[in-house]
Design an enzyme around this catalytic site. Sequence first.
Site, mmCIF file in Angstrom:
data_model
loop_
_atom_site.group_PDB
_atom_site.id
_atom_site.type_symbol
_atom_site.label_atom_id
_atom_site.label_comp_id
_atom_site.label_asym_id
_atom_site.label_seq_id
_atom_site.Cartn_x
_atom_site.Cartn_y
_atom_site.Cartn_z
ATOM 1 N N ASP A 227 34.996 13.221 49.211
ATOM 2 C CA ASP A 227 33.926 13.758 50.060
ATOM 3 C C ASP A 227 34.040 13.216 51.490
ATOM 4 O O ASP A 227 33.858 12.025 51.706
ATOM 5 C CB ASP A 227 32.572 13.370 49.435
ATOM 6 C CG ASP A 227 31.403 14.129 50.017
ATOM 7 O OD1 ASP A 227 31.549 14.702 51.109
ATOM 8 O OD2 ASP A 227 30.337 14.151 49.370
ATOM 9 N N HIS A 317 31.559 25.885 47.582
ATOM 10 C CA HIS A 317 30.875 25.086 48.610
ATOM 11 C C HIS A 317 31.645 25.076 49.930
ATOM 12 O O HIS A 317 31.050 25.281 50.992
ATOM 13 C CB HIS A 317 30.682 23.659 48.079
ATOM 14 C CG HIS A 317 29.930 22.759 49.008
ATOM 15 N ND1 HIS A 317 28.587 22.910 49.278
ATOM 16 C CD2 HIS A 317 30.329 21.672 49.730
ATOM 17 C CE1 HIS A 317 28.195 21.969 50.114
ATOM 18 N NE2 HIS A 317 29.233 21.198 50.404
HETATM 19 C C1 HEM Z 1 24.920 16.599 47.007
HETATM 20 C C2 HEM Z 1 25.240 17.510 47.896
HETATM 21 C C3 HEM Z 1 26.627 17.731 48.418
HETATM 22 C C4 HEM Z 1 27.819 17.363 47.896
HETATM 23 C C5 HEM Z 1 28.069 16.625 46.583
HETATM 24 C C6 HEM Z 1 28.845 17.807 48.812
HETATM 25 C C7 HEM Z 1 30.199 17.611 48.631
HETATM 26 C C8 HEM Z 1 31.180 18.109 49.462
HETATM 27 C C9 HEM Z 1 32.592 17.976 49.233
HETATM 28 C C10 HEM Z 1 33.209 17.250 48.068
HETATM 29 C C11 HEM Z 1 33.223 18.618 50.239
HETATM 30 C C12 HEM Z 1 34.747 18.857 50.365
HETATM 31 C C13 HEM Z 1 35.510 17.792 51.042
HETATM 32 C C14 HEM Z 1 35.138 17.581 52.474
HETATM 33 O O1 HEM Z 1 35.514 18.320 53.394
HETATM 34 O O2 HEM Z 1 34.417 16.631 52.673
HETATM 35 C C15 HEM Z 1 32.228 19.136 51.113
HETATM 36 C C16 HEM Z 1 32.476 19.819 52.273
HETATM 37 C C17 HEM Z 1 31.523 20.199 53.152
HETATM 38 N N1 HEM Z 1 30.157 20.108 52.991
HETATM 39 FE FE1 HEM Z 1 29.207 19.357 51.392
HETATM 40 N N2 HEM Z 1 28.245 18.429 49.862
HETATM 41 C C18 HEM Z 1 26.889 18.393 49.671
HETATM 42 C C19 HEM Z 1 25.930 18.912 50.510
HETATM 43 C C20 HEM Z 1 26.175 19.495 51.710
HETATM 44 C C21 HEM Z 1 25.159 19.935 52.640
HETATM 45 C C22 HEM Z 1 23.658 19.827 52.433
HETATM 46 C C23 HEM Z 1 25.810 20.435 53.726
HETATM 47 C C24 HEM Z 1 25.260 20.982 55.010
HETATM 48 C C25 HEM Z 1 24.111 21.583 55.128
HETATM 49 C C26 HEM Z 1 27.234 20.293 53.474
HETATM 50 C C27 HEM Z 1 28.215 20.666 54.353
HETATM 51 C C28 HEM Z 1 29.559 20.565 54.117
HETATM 52 C C29 HEM Z 1 30.562 20.963 55.069
HETATM 53 C C30 HEM Z 1 30.312 21.502 56.472
HETATM 54 C C31 HEM Z 1 31.801 20.752 54.461
HETATM 55 C C32 HEM Z 1 33.171 21.019 55.063
HETATM 56 C C33 HEM Z 1 33.538 22.455 54.820
HETATM 57 C C34 HEM Z 1 34.868 22.809 55.463
HETATM 58 O O3 HEM Z 1 34.862 23.171 56.633
HETATM 59 O O4 HEM Z 1 35.881 22.691 54.782
HETATM 60 N N3 HEM Z 1 27.415 19.728 52.249
HETATM 61 N N4 HEM Z 1 30.976 18.819 50.624
#
Ligand code: HEM
Length: 407
Positions: A227, A317
């Site tokens: 993450d 996601h």
């Molecule tokens: C418990 C809740 C969440 C979990 C477990 C989670 C987990 C992750 C993981 C594992 C990734 C992929 C690896 C990375 O690029 O870091 C990711 C990407 C991302 N997450 Fe989350 N996330 C959560 C909530 C959120 C929320 C609330 C937002 C924004 C409102 C968000 C925005 C993003 C964004 C912008 C990316 C990168 C996407 C890209 O451009 O590739 N995430 N998240």
Amino acid sequence: MIRRTSATASGPSRRGFLTGSAAAAGVVVGAAGGATVARAAEPEATTDTTGLNGARTASFHGAHQAGVTSSPGAHGTFVTFDLVEGSTRDDLRRLMRLWTDDARRLMAGDGALADTEPELASAPAGLTITVGWGRAAALLADESQVPSWLGPLPAFSIDALEDRWSDGDLLVMIHADDPTTVSHATRMIVKDATSLATERWRQTGFRQAYGSHASGTTMRNLFGQVDGTTNPPTAADEFAARVWIEDGWLAGGTSLVLRRIRMDMATWDEADRVGRENAMGRTLDTGAPLTGTAEHDEPDFEAVNERGFPIISDVAHIRRARPDDPSRRIVRLAYNYDEPARGGDDAEVGLLFGSLQADVDAQFVPIQERLAEADLLNVWTTPVGSAVFAILPGCAEDGFLGDTLLA
Ligand code: HEM
């Protein structure tokens, strides 16, 4: 080097105890017949200093606060306050001066002024103390200069927000690689706020411990996912473009959205590995996109499988979270939390999800709206807390946090 003592040299062996050999085990029999273990049985203290991290300091002064520019410590506390009723602009200035002094000293490894436990400050372990204002503090400082995004977010359909994890007039973010350091710094910050502000809520989380992985390794959340992959390094131009406010009294500052997001481990357990990876669009082992092989490979959102279906699901996601316009991207700051069942509350695991951006309305809100509309991860996650803060710019050696508006 850690020196070990052997049974024959200076200490007892496990076998000595098990076979009841009192002499071999260093046991002395007292006059009353009771047995006490002789002091000589204790292992020698180690003087090994290789790999120690306690003396590491982050620099307090500068254009930006260090808690934004340095990589996050392994332990983090987010503590918010409400200004006491009738607070004046002078009171806010007084509090900012006090906290500036605390942060300056504690981050350097010194006790705070009138610190009753200064020894607890001696291993800063990269301590950063970062101050932010909620809407009420900004209004008090100058009501004509409050950014439009500073205040509660619009309601999202997925929210189940609780007051006890939401809002606040002031925020202090305390991060370090040592939880004792974080605890002590938090105590000093809370103590110095007495009579000016009351604690509203406190949330504590952790990332991977210092030394357990090579530095630069992306953390994992408690679903086991890698993450933080797409966050640019803090020194990169792209980080600056996403994060720093350029004009006005907040120039050099930023904004933080902090969401407490509960993760449902019981239903997550019901999903198989393929389902879990499909929900994210990345693999669990390396964090690589489903269309690539290494963590930092660019996802190919156009790729389809032999049956013509997208390899990265339309509702994965990472697809839903990526803005089409690169200038709308955010930087994420995540801490895991793991709370035991207590006082009628069930045990709870989740993510303290921080989002840093120059403009909350232009960057965070559209992403969260898209995720609320459709995101496979929503099956297992529920936002239960939410708050927005203006993270103040850094300050010069003769200045104080907030002086761009309060000096
Ligand atoms: C418990 C809740 C969440 C979990 C477990 C989670 C987990 C992750 C993981 C594992 C990734 C992929 C690896 C990375 O690029 O870091 C990711 C990407 C991302 N997450 Fe989350 N996330 C959560 C909530 C959120 C929320 C609330 C937002 C924004 C409102 C968000 C925005 C993003 C964004 C912008 C990316 C990168 C996407 C890209 O451009 O590739 N995430 N998240």
